[in-house]
Write an enzyme that holds these catalytic residues in place. Structure first.
Site, PDB file in Angstrom:
ATOM      1  N   ARG A 164       0.817  -1.232   0.000  1.00  0.00           N
ATOM      2  CA  ARG A 164       0.000   0.000   0.000  1.00  0.00           C
ATOM      3  C   ARG A 164       0.848   1.279   0.000  1.00  0.00           C
ATOM      4  O   ARG A 164       0.483   2.271   0.621  1.00  0.00           O
ATOM      5  CB  ARG A 164      -0.969   0.022   1.205  1.00  0.00           C
ATOM      6  N   SER A 213     -10.734   1.244   3.224  1.00  0.00           N
ATOM      7  CA  SER A 213     -10.070   0.645   4.390  1.00  0.00           C
ATOM      8  C   SER A 213      -9.374   1.735   5.185  1.00  0.00           C
ATOM      9  O   SER A 213      -8.623   2.531   4.632  1.00  0.00           O
ATOM     10  CB  SER A 213      -9.012  -0.368   3.939  1.00  0.00           C
ATOM     11  N   GLU A 283      -4.172   3.340   6.669  1.00  0.00           N
ATOM     12  CA  GLU A 283      -3.991   3.333   5.211  1.00  0.00           C
ATOM     13  C   GLU A 283      -4.512   4.658   4.660  1.00  0.00           C
ATOM     14  O   GLU A 283      -3.991   5.210   3.706  1.00  0.00           O
ATOM     15  CB  GLU A 283      -4.773   2.165   4.587  1.00  0.00           C
TER      16      GLU A 283
HETATM   17  N1  EPU Z   1     -13.156  -9.678   8.719  1.00  0.00           N
HETATM   18  C1  EPU Z   1     -13.703  -9.829   9.979  1.00  0.00           C
HETATM   19  N2  EPU Z   1     -14.492  -8.808  10.459  1.00  0.00           N
HETATM   20  C2  EPU Z   1     -14.737  -7.675   9.742  1.00  0.00           C
HETATM   21  C3  EPU Z   1     -14.156  -7.548   8.470  1.00  0.00           C
HETATM   22  C4  EPU Z   1     -13.356  -8.561   7.967  1.00  0.00           C
HETATM   23  O1  EPU Z   1     -13.514 -10.800  10.662  1.00  0.00           O
HETATM   24  O2  EPU Z   1     -15.467  -6.808  10.237  1.00  0.00           O
HETATM   25  C5  EPU Z   1     -12.315 -10.770   8.167  1.00  0.00           C
HETATM   26  C6  EPU Z   1     -12.979 -11.386   6.946  1.00  0.00           C
HETATM   27  O3  EPU Z   1     -13.860 -12.400   7.322  1.00  0.00           O
HETATM   28  C7  EPU Z   1     -11.791 -11.906   6.160  1.00  0.00           C
HETATM   29  C8  EPU Z   1     -10.658 -10.958   6.535  1.00  0.00           C
HETATM   30  O4  EPU Z   1     -11.094 -10.243   7.674  1.00  0.00           O
HETATM   31  O5  EPU Z   1     -11.434 -13.186   6.610  1.00  0.00           O
HETATM   32  C9  EPU Z   1     -10.276 -10.023   5.398  1.00  0.00           C
HETATM   33  O6  EPU Z   1     -11.365  -9.202   5.041  1.00  0.00           O
HETATM   34  P1  EPU Z   1     -11.712  -8.838   3.505  1.00  0.00           P
HETATM   35  O7  EPU Z   1     -11.649 -10.041   2.670  1.00  0.00           O
HETATM   36  O8  EPU Z   1     -12.946  -8.017   3.548  1.00  0.00           O
HETATM   37  O9  EPU Z   1     -10.524  -7.981   2.966  1.00  0.00           O
HETATM   38  P2  EPU Z   1      -9.655  -6.842   3.595  1.00  0.00           P
HETATM   39  O10 EPU Z   1      -8.287  -7.395   3.764  1.00  0.00           O
HETATM   40  O11 EPU Z   1     -10.310  -6.265   4.800  1.00  0.00           O
HETATM   41  C10 EPU Z   1      -8.819  -5.825   1.295  1.00  0.00           C
HETATM   42  C11 EPU Z   1      -8.521  -4.416   0.855  1.00  0.00           C
HETATM   43  C12 EPU Z   1      -9.787  -3.763   0.303  1.00  0.00           C
HETATM   44  C13 EPU Z   1     -10.355  -4.584  -0.838  1.00  0.00           C
HETATM   45  C14 EPU Z   1     -10.607  -6.012  -0.315  1.00  0.00           C
HETATM   46  C15 EPU Z   1     -11.081  -6.891  -1.478  1.00  0.00           C
HETATM   47  C16 EPU Z   1      -6.716  -3.688   2.369  1.00  0.00           C
HETATM   48  C17 EPU Z   1      -6.353  -2.877   3.559  1.00  0.00           C
HETATM   49  N3  EPU Z   1      -8.020  -3.662   2.008  1.00  0.00           N
HETATM   50  O12 EPU Z   1      -9.683  -5.735   2.414  1.00  0.00           O
HETATM   51  O13 EPU Z   1      -9.407  -2.516  -0.254  1.00  0.00           O
HETATM   52  O14 EPU Z   1     -11.562  -4.039  -1.314  1.00  0.00           O
HETATM   53  O15 EPU Z   1      -9.392  -6.572   0.215  1.00  0.00           O
HETATM   54  O16 EPU Z   1     -11.133  -8.207  -1.086  1.00  0.00           O
HETATM   55  O17 EPU Z   1      -5.877  -4.329   1.758  1.00  0.00           O
HETATM   56  C18 EPU Z   1      -9.171  -0.247   0.307  1.00  0.00           C
HETATM   57  O18 EPU Z   1      -7.959  -0.500   0.288  1.00  0.00           O
HETATM   58  O19 EPU Z   1      -9.646   0.887   0.539  1.00  0.00           O
HETATM   59  C19 EPU Z   1     -10.076  -1.353   0.077  1.00  0.00           C
HETATM   60  C20 EPU Z   1     -11.393  -1.241   0.169  1.00  0.00           C
END
Ligand code: EPU
Length: 291
Positions: A164, A213, A283
């Site tokens: 990032r 995020s 981020e």
């Molecule tokens: N989770 C929880 N509780 C929550 C949210 C998530 O337990 O309230 C768990 C989910 O179950 C999952 C894990 O956390 O096992 C990861 O969550 P998710 O797949 O939603 O992905 P993320 O890592 O939170 C990243 C990017 C997003 C992008 C998604 C697409 C980062 C910081 N964020 O989110 O990017 O849309 O993957 O899958 O890398 C952004 O950067 O602004 C953004 C929206």
């Protein structure tokens, strides 16, 4: 001198997806490269240090606003595919690119459909998902050096991408990017894009005002999971709330201020550090002076 497309004392809340934050001294809308060059010339003459806001998707502007000139590059959104390379202006939005790739049956950038932002912001942040990030698909970028007005092309190898983050000399402005993508099967591309958007709709508060995020994911874990485990899902401060859908999002329930959002951000950071010993790193780009 800067013309009609400069607004003074312009509320930045109007220009960010979170819809909070105070005014900028001035905001210039950039419609094309000529205008960018002219505005940068004026900045050099008056020793102004312009701040590029991009699409305002991953940005939190403090209530005090920004003392200086802000540029919005929304006019730089030409998009074209030639010889295996997709060229897109910095102001091109995630939805335009996804639509273009789906219509032209181009594969490689499907993952970006789930990341709100503009091309310039994607590059500056090395935006991505767990599977892929900009560093995997960008071939080269075009930058403008505000100090000289010179345009430079920087090949992928010359860019230091990390999680990032992309190291660009602070003052360089991304004007366009080229992505290496290839022709594919239109139906498959549309299907993947549709599935990604649907899954985003199920797992992120896409219909509410947010800045995407809030924190980067710590190595091997997820900020959303940690904030939820700390018991903060749904926590409120003033008009801001830690999303009940995804705990790494803070939403503006209508009348939030930047201070409300910052209070929740700090609370999440403190609780996760206190309970799990993990330091979350924002981020979201935080703009403006602390009051
Ligand atoms: N989770 C929880 N509780 C929550 C949210 C998530 O337990 O309230 C768990 C989910 O179950 C999952 C894990 O956390 O096992 C990861 O969550 P998710 O797949 O939603 O992905 P993320 O890592 O939170 C990243 C990017 C997003 C992008 C998604 C697409 C980062 C910081 N964020 O989110 O990017 O849309 O993957 O899958 O890398 C952004 O950067 O602004 C953004 C929206």
């Amino acid at each position: 001198m800067l013309g009609k497309q400069v607004a003074f004392d312009e509320p930045l809340a109007k220009h960010t997806s979170l819809r909070v934050g105070g005014p900028a001294d001035a905001l210039a809308r950039i419609d094309d490269r000529d205008r960018l060059e002219r505005v940068l010339e004026v900045c050099r003459e008056y020793q102004l240090d312009p701040l590029v806001l991009g699409g305002g998707f991953n940005t939190l502007v403090r209530d005090s606003g920004y003392r200086g000139l802000v540029l919005r590059l929304q006019g730089l959104r030409q998009i074209e595919y030639r010889d295996g390379v997709l060229h897109a202006g910095a102001g091109t939005s995630h939805s335009s690119i996804s639509r273009f790739c789906a219509d032209q049956a181009l594969t490689g950038l499907e993952f970006a459909a789930s990341i709100p932002g503009t091309v310039g912001g994607w590059i500056a942040m090395n935006a991505g998902t767990r599977e892929r990030e900009m560093a995997d698909v960008v071939a080269r970028i075009e930058v403008v050096d505000p100090e000289t007005g010179g345009v430079e092309v920087r090949e992928r190898e010359a860019l230091s991408f990390s999680y990032r983050r992309t190291e660009l000399p602070r003052s360089e402005i991304v004007a366009a990017a080229s992505f290496e993508i290839e022709p594919g099967d239109a139906e498959v591309i549309q299907q993947i894009t549709r599935e990604l958007l649907e899954s985003r709709r199920e797992t992120q508060p896409v219909d509410q005002r947010s800045c995407g995020s809030v924190f980067k994911n710590p190595s091997g874990d997820s900020s959303g999971r940690l904030i939820e485990a700390a018991g903060l899902k749904g926590a409120r401060h003033g008009g801001a709330q830690i999303s009940t859908i995804h705990a790494n999002f803070i939403v503006n329930r209508g009348d939030a201020t930047a201070s409300d959002v910052l209070a929740l951000l700090e609370r999440a950071r403190e609780e996760v550090a206190g309970q799990f010993g993990i330091e979350l790193e924002p981020e979201v780009c935080i703009i403006g002076e602390e009051a």
